[in-house]
Design an enzyme around this catalytic site. Structure first.
Site, short mmCIF file in Angstrom:
data_model
loop_
_atom_site.label_atom_id
_atom_site.label_comp_id
_atom_site.label_asym_id
_atom_site.label_seq_id
_atom_site.Cartn_x
_atom_site.Cartn_y
_atom_site.Cartn_z
N HIS A 183 0.85 -1.19 0.00
CA HIS A 183 0.00 0.00 0.00
C HIS A 183 0.88 1.24 0.00
CE1 HIS A 183 -2.90 3.02 0.88
NE2 HIS A 183 -2.56 3.16 2.16
N HIS A 185 1.16 5.72 -0.66
CA HIS A 185 0.53 7.03 -0.73
C HIS A 185 1.17 7.84 -1.84
CE1 HIS A 185 -1.05 7.03 3.72
NE2 HIS A 185 -1.46 5.99 3.02
N GLU A 214 2.28 0.78 -23.18
CA GLU A 214 3.12 -0.40 -23.10
C GLU A 214 3.18 -0.99 -21.69
OE1 GLU A 214 5.78 -3.45 -24.30
OE2 GLU A 214 4.35 -2.18 -25.39
#
Length: 320
Positions: A183, A185, A214
């Protein structure tokens, strides 16, 4: 006349303070994999003072624990894979911080090991709450079972589980092959959730659509010309409250290996830490591309017209 080696270490070429003359505790050597694991297992990167703000115990330079600097050497062949995983997580979090993806004390990750059998149950490792990721050590990491019970707490006193801990288990439940969840930010991740809802980059308010880039190949389950749909869920006051919406998003978008959280960040996963890291990097590249394409007036969710025209020309040549 050049000084000879007999003149003493201070006169030897390349022996200055920046050339490994500092005590190991202050400047750990990482000349091998085992040395690097030892560094990230128990050596803080910052020199702490006894009066400074800290979430890591006594703030002594060799904290997490008072004897950490004299602890045993850890090597992958030692049989204790958990120590290796904790050190690896510390190393990765430092790298993610350097990229600007885990600023402050934000972000986190989880890795699990084992096969899920009675003889080899899963062990889940999770970063703690409220700690600077660039200074985190392996001794700060929590070890849990698949019922979210803490099996081995951190050696560092005073740390608590992150509020996002339950979200690792949402992913592990719905994507059984997943072995790592990250996770971040990232600025790109949170800004891309704020694209104008009238923009065709987004089919609706809860999905980001990207195609014909791509790096789509790097996120898994998609080819260059596929339409990648990334679900966006609303942020909550506490991260653990995201669980129901995340479960719905993962269920509704089975091909996608990420969930965006509006005004917050992104969760990405993979069947190994290497795959999760690769996908995270690819997703962030795509988020940055979407933002820059928007500023150029280019729709990131539509098939480029030039490609359609080129394909028509190629077909005419083949038919001729």
């Amino acid at each position: 006349m050049s000084p000879s080696l007999e003149d003493g270490p201070s006169k030897r070429p390349g022996s200055g303070w920046s050339n490994q003359d500092m005590p190991t505790l202050m400047y750990p050597q990482i000349n091998s994999q085992s040395g690097q694991i030892q560094l990230y297992k128990c050596h803080r990167r910052y020199i702490h003072t006894s009066h400074g703000w800290s979430r890591t115990g006594s703030s002594s330079p060799n904290d997490a624990i008072s004897s950490a600097g004299q602890g045993e050497k850890v090597h992958p062949t030692d049989g204790d894979e958990g120590k290796v995983v904790k050190s690896l997580m510390s190393q990765l979090c430092e790298k993610f911080y350097a990229k600007g993806w885990m600023p402050g004390t934000g972000g986190g990750m989880s890795i699990r090991i084992g096969s899920g059998t009675p003889d080899d149950p899963y062990t889940v490792f999770s970063t703690p709450s409220g700690i600077q990721k660039e200074d985190m050590v392996g001794e700060d990491v929590f070890e849990l079972d698949m019922h979210q019970n803490v099996v081995v707490p951190p050696s560092t006193p005073g740390l608590s589980l992150s509020s996002m801990t339950n979200l690792w288990f949402v992913v592990y439940k719905l994507r059984p092959s997943t072995m790592c969840v990250i996770h971040t930010h990232s600025m790109n991740a949170q800004l891309v959730t704020l694209l104008d809802q009238d923009s065709s980059c987004r089919r609706n308010n809860n999905v980001l659509r990207i195609t014909h880039l791509e790096m789509i190949k790097g996120v898994g389950n998609h080819a260059y010309d596929d339409i990648l749909e990334i679900p966006i869920i609303e942020n909550q006051k506490s991260e653990n409250l995201l669980a129901p919406d995340m479960e719905t998003a993962i269920t509704n978008y089975p091909k996608c290996n990420a969930v965006l959280v509006r005004r917050h960040g992104v969760y990405v996963w993979g069947d190994s830490w290497e795959e999760a890291k690769t996908r995270l990097e690819s997703f962030d590249y795509l988020f940055e591309s979407a933002l820059k394409m928007k500023s150029m007036g280019i729709d990131c969710g539509q098939i480029p017209r030039v490609n359609k025209d080129e394909n028509q020309v190629k077909r005419r040549k083949i038919n001729d």
